[in-house]
Enzyme design. Sequence first.
Site, mmCIF file in Angstrom:
data_model
loop_
_atom_site.group_PDB
_atom_site.id
_atom_site.type_symbol
_atom_site.label_atom_id
_atom_site.label_comp_id
_atom_site.label_asym_id
_atom_site.label_seq_id
_atom_site.Cartn_x
_atom_site.Cartn_y
_atom_site.Cartn_z
ATOM 1 N N THR A 1 1.030 3.778 2.128
ATOM 2 C CA THR A 1 1.727 4.129 3.369
ATOM 3 C C THR A 1 3.003 3.320 3.517
ATOM 4 O O THR A 1 4.019 3.819 4.007
ATOM 5 C CB THR A 1 0.810 3.908 4.584
ATOM 6 O OG1 THR A 1 -0.394 4.665 4.413
ATOM 7 C CG2 THR A 1 1.491 4.367 5.868
ATOM 8 N N GLY B 1 -5.397 -3.555 -1.952
ATOM 9 C CA GLY B 1 -4.393 -3.708 -2.999
ATOM 10 C C GLY B 1 -4.330 -5.117 -3.561
ATOM 11 O O GLY B 1 -3.547 -5.389 -4.474
ATOM 12 N N ASP C 1 -7.264 -0.905 5.306
ATOM 13 C CA ASP C 1 -8.278 -0.137 4.590
ATOM 14 C C ASP C 1 -9.283 0.485 5.553
ATOM 15 O O ASP C 1 -9.729 1.610 5.357
ATOM 16 C CB ASP C 1 -9.007 -1.037 3.589
ATOM 17 C CG ASP C 1 -8.047 -1.665 2.591
ATOM 18 O OD1 ASP C 1 -7.144 -0.958 2.114
ATOM 19 O OD2 ASP C 1 -8.192 -2.866 2.304
ATOM 20 N N GLU D 1 -0.235 -10.759 2.958
ATOM 21 C CA GLU D 1 -0.112 -9.884 4.125
ATOM 22 C C GLU D 1 -0.423 -10.655 5.409
ATOM 23 O O GLU D 1 0.246 -10.469 6.433
ATOM 24 C CB GLU D 1 -1.050 -8.686 3.976
ATOM 25 C CG GLU D 1 -0.599 -7.697 2.910
ATOM 26 C CD GLU D 1 -1.647 -6.655 2.586
ATOM 27 O OE1 GLU D 1 -1.288 -5.647 1.957
ATOM 28 O OE2 GLU D 1 -2.823 -6.842 2.947
ATOM 29 N N GLY E 1 0.800 -1.213 0.000
ATOM 30 C CA GLY E 1 0.000 0.000 0.000
ATOM 31 C C GLY E 1 0.834 1.265 0.000
ATOM 32 O O GLY E 1 2.055 1.244 0.165
#
Length: 223
Positions: A38, A107, A94, A113, A36
Amino acid sequence: MVGNYDKSKNLEQKKAAAFRAVQMVQDNLIVGLGSGSTMQIFVDLISERIKRERLHLSFVPASKKIEKYSLPFGLNLLDINYVDRIDIAFDGADRIDEQNNLIKGGGGSLFRERQILDMAQSRVIVVDSSKFVSNFAKEIIPIEIVPYNYRWTVHKINLLGFIGNIRGEATPFMTDNGNYIYDAYNLNNFDVTETYHSLKLVAGVVDVGLFKENDYQIIYSHE
C-alpha cells in the site's frame, strides 16, 4: 510512473485508501514513509501530485525496500539520523483489531516502522478491509530477534504461550538491522499491552509487531 507493487484481490481498495491518504499531505512537510504494497501505491500517487502541484516534500523511509522503490520517482529522501521531526507518517498494517491495535512487521520492518511512527506528530494507517479482525488469536505476530543465541530466545518466547517459526527457516530472512524474524502466534486471545511488554523483556528480542492504539488515524476502503 506506475510501480510493480503486489497484486491482490484487494488492490482496488488499496488504491482508494492510498489516494485518500495522499490528499492529506500538505506542502513543505517531512513525511514518514512506511513499508508494504500500500505504501508503494502511496509513493506512486504522491510523486504524481508533487509533479502536478510542484510540492516541496521530504520523506523518511522506514525500510531499504521502500527507499529503493522510491528512488526512481526522484523523491527527496532523508536519513532519519539527521531529522529532528517528522510532521506526518503513513504506514500500513497486517491486522487491526476491534480496539484499533495493530499487528505490523509482515515485511520485516517493524522496528524501523515503530521509529518512524514514534517521531511523527501525526500518524496515519492506510489499509484495505481484509486487515480487520475481532482479536489477534491465531494471528501471526512478527518478532524481531538477534541471531546470537536465537534458539534460546525462541524457547523463552514459547514459554509465554506462543509457537511459530523463524522466517525463512534454513535460510533465515534478515531484517535491515541484520536480525531474524520469529513469526509467532497464540491460539488464544490475549491482552495486547501485557503481551507486548512480556515479549520485550525476553533477552534477544529487539521488537514485537504489536502496536497499541496510539492516536492513529486509520484510513481504509471497502469499495
